[in-house]
Design a protein around this motif. Structure first.
Motif: not given
Length: 799
Positions: A76-82
């Protein structure tokens, strides 16, 4: 207030659709203001765990993660950082459809394949705004459908609850209504918990110093809790109903508030000086920093929750910053209390602070639910945050709660509702609402009212409940017999409307101003020595602290506003109440005020008309027109030698010996203070006296059938002689043949002696039954002229 369709079904069974539920609630008196669909179906969205996270080779802000749903690993490519490796998150698989018809499919992001999408609460449609992924409870089962964890899609209703039904400000309250409508039993939640701590009375003390404002206060202590984020189900539920999640303990108190309608408050036990709770009135000028980070200045009418040293909460409204639950909290003292509604309402208004708690307390909370709500919250805290619950409860009750009993006659039910309601249906409706039958007979029933129904006080209240539950739609619509009736209120309204119509007809527009006014504005009115200004006890601000003693200052402000906006020719009137105190007792009367400034004939093309300014006589004409239309007899205008208040020159308006009001010109100094460029004519009348002096019986005369004859007479009188004096003589010597008298000219100059003036009148002679002869007219005219010469000591000018 907002409720959830799915949540409601946990408390009572029903098979209505979301729309049917809204219709049933509306028909039983609960208005549904809005319906909102929350979330999606959550099909093909499962719980997954993040196994690894690496930097995207072609994008600095993206990461490439390996996740598993327990059966399959995916990239999965993800942009979240939390997130962190090991977290469990919602995973939308290829083929899933998110809110907004966003379809998930396998695709490449910056050259790297992504086989699904990890989701935030916003992407799931749970809340309107959220940052980062939704991090689930570590104990959540891998591969579980997210609908199983979060409850799936839902419908949220926005309800308008009337102030007399505080019992409906909770999901259980709405469930009671549904239970009564369906006949299905309500399912209350479990409140069991384990008490394995020390006795609570060895850990804390409660002292209620104001039992008149706090009849009941219950406290429990739980030690060794672990503060952390709430589980997904709790966080999701609160946020869909408009409450921000804070931590597990605080969220429990908010959850129980929404569930039971009873506000709770959790204190950090170790921040309470002396481990003591004191319920007392605030000290004058006492300061309290509330949870919204605002410093509140209190007074002795307000109720505070204090410890041994300081205030820690504004009772029933909001907690204090000094004792709030934080990440470092270990021990919790839970408050469950009942506060008097009027005090909460006044305090909330004075400090300008309203909350979910004050909203409920000021409408009347349930004094009987304090312990149940406390037990429910402690059970949830122990479940979600752990800890040891101290044994027992500190429950101070000023006096035992006495349940009301109300009798209801079956015949009266049928009479008021208008249809025959079976006796069994009456009993069933009342018992389904939670009322217990105390006694019954063939013609009546007596029920015991539970503490949560503060609105049920009389027999008619019970009958209303029967009508709601039996079904308002079952009551046939019957056309009422139309019988026109005249009430004193209709008559008063019609007379005021006539006054408005008359003044509109002479060119005046109505103004409406506020009744409270500023002290400086009120000071413009000079009251008689026996009267005083009326001051408000709780004004909104100092500029609205006096009830107006006169309407004129308000109209002057209206003139200023119009002139400032280049509307220079203004005619205004206002009808309203004015106030003054006599011997300390406020009195009020209805008043009529008029004001005119600017050109006499607005927008006229003649230069003479444009230069003429409105003056005393213009306003006097409007007042005379009003009094004439109202058939007020014997009207006279008596000049004042020493005008008071705002007037520079004025005259009293009288009728039949009674003073109706005052009319005159505004002081030039006041005109400048109000930025008015032209002279201002003002009048204020006691409208109650005017209406009392009016003649309301209607008389009709046939139109004249015979021609009229006119004669003119020019009188040379003293310069001080007034038109009213002349008309008074005409009235005394007026013959039956005189139809009207009209002043058409006033002249003084070379041909008139010094100290004299000429006043010319036109007299119309007419008989209702014949055509007058010159002989008849001349004889009558000569008699009138002779009378004028004698009484006025005047001369008649030659024609």
């Amino acid at each position: 207030m907002k409720i959830s369709y799915n949540w409601l079904k946990q408390y009572v069974e029903f098979d209505w659709s979301t729309q049917q539920l809204a219709e049933r609630l509306t028909m039983c008196g609960i208005e549904v203001e809005g319906i909102e669909q929350i979330g999606a179906s959550f099909d093909k969205i499962v719980v997954a765990q993040i196994l690894s996270s690496d930097k995207h080779p072609n994008a600095d802000r993206l990461s490439v993660c390996r996740v598993t749903d327990g059966a399959t690993e995916r990239q999965i490519v993800c942009g979240a950082k939390n997130y962190k490796v090991g977290d469990k998150v919602p995973l939308a698989l290829p083929g899933a459809v998110l809110p907004g018809d966003f379809k998930i499919k396998v695709g490449k992001l910056r050259g790297v394949e992504s086989q699904g999408m990890m989701c935030s609460e916003k992407e799931l449609g749970i809340v309107e705004d959220a940052e980062g992924l939704l991090i689930l409870d570590p104990a959540t089962r891998l591969g579980a459908p997210i609908a199983e964890v979060l409850g799936g899609g839902d419908t949220v209703y926005d309800l308008e609850i009337t102030p007399n039904r505080p019992d409906l400000l909770s999901i259980i309250g709405i469930a009671r209504e549904v239970s009564a409508l369906t006949g299905n039993l309500i399912k209350l939640p479990d409140t069991n918990f384990t008490e394995d701590g020390e006795p609570v009375d060895t850990l804390a003390k409660v002292r209620v110093e104001a039992p008149d404002l706090c009849p009941r206060y219950a406290a429990r202590v739980v030690r060794g809790v672990k503060i952390g984020p709430s589980p997904a189900w709790l966080k999701t539920l609160l946020e869909k109903l408009g409450i921000r999640s804070i931590n597990n303990v605080v969220d429990v108190t908010n959850f129980v508030l929404l569930e039971s309608g009873h506000p709770l408050h959790a204190f950090d036990y170790n921040l309470l000086a002396g481990h003591e709770i004191i319920v007392r009135r605030a000290q004058a000028g006492e300061h309290l920093m509330t949870l919204d980070d605002k410093d509140r200045v209190l007074d002795e009418q307000m109720l505070v929750i204090a410890d041994a040293q300081k205030g820690v909460a504004l009772a029933g409204i909001m907690g204090g910053r000094q004792s709030e639950i934080s990440d470092g909290t270990v021990d919790v003292l839970l408050e469950s209390a009942y506060f008097v509604p009027t005090n909460i309402r006044k305090t909330s208004k004075r400090v300008g602070l309203s909350s979910e708690s004050s909203y409920r307390f000021e409408r009347g909370a349930d004094v009987g639910i304090c312990d149940w709500a406390s037990r429910r919250a402690i059970a949830l805290i122990q479940q979600l945050a752990g800890g040891k619950v101290a044994r027992g409860v500190i429950d101070t009750l000023a006096k035992p709660v006495e349940l009301r009993k109300i009798a209801c006659r079956f015949s009266r039910v049928n009479q008021l509702i208008g249809v025959e309601v079976p006796v069994d249906a009456v009993k069933r409706a009342l018992t389904n609402l939670g009322l217990a039958i105390a006694s019954e007979s063939a013609d009546r029933i007596e029920v015991t009212v539970p503490t949560f129904r503060v609105d049920l006080q009389r027999e008619v209240d019970l009958i209303e409940e029967v009508g709601r539950i039996h079904g308002l739609d079952k009551i046939p619509s019957v056309a009422s017999r139309a019988e026109p009736a005249i009430s004193k209120f209709d008559v008063a309204y019609d007379r005021l409307r006539l006054v408005r119509q008359i003044l509109n007809g002479v060119g005046y527009e109505e103004a409406v101003n506020q009744t409270p006014t500023a002290p400086a504005t009120a000071a413009l009115t000079q009251l008689p020595a026996e009267l005083a200004l009326v001051k408000l006890q709780n004004p909104l601000n100092e500029d609205l602290s006096i009830l107006r003693p006169s309407l004129l200052p308000g109209l002057l402000q209206n003139l200023r506003t119009n002139v400032a906006r280049q509307t220079l020719d203004v005619r205004l009137f206002e009808i309203g109440r004015v106030f003054a105190a006599s011997n300390g007792k406020p009195q009020e009367q209805r008043s009529l005020a008029l004001a005119a400034t600017g050109g006499r004939t607005p927008n006229a093309w003649e230069s003479a008309a444009l230069s003429a300014k409105a003056d005393y006589y213009d306003l006097k004409g409007a007042v005379e027109a009003l009094l004439a239309r109202l058939k007020v007899a014997a009207v006279e205008f008596v000049p004042q030698q020493a005008p008071a208040g705002v007037f520079a020159q004025s005259a009293l308006v009288k009728a039949g010996g009674k003073t109706l009001g005052e009319i005159g010109m505004l002081q030039e100094k006041l005109g400048r203070e109000f930025d008015l460029r032209e002279p201002v004519a003002l009048a204020e009348l006691d409208l109650d006296e005017v209406l009392a002096a009016a003649r309301w019986t209607k008389a009709y005369r046939p139109l004249p059938q015979h021609p009229s004859v006119q004669r003119d007479v020019a009188l040379v009188v003293d310069a001080a002689t007034t038109h009213e004096q002349v008309m008074a003589v005409f009235a005394r010597c007026r013959k039956n043949l005189v139809a009207s008298v009209r002043l058409f000219d006033i002249f003084s100059g070379k041909t008139i002696p010094s100290g004299k003036k000429s006043m010319a009148y036109s007299l119309t002679y007419q008989a209702p039954d014949r055509t007058l002869t010159d002989t008849e007219v001349n004889k009558t005219h000569d008699e009138i002229v002779a009378k004028l010469k004698t009484e006025l000591q005047c001369e008649v000018r030659a024609e």
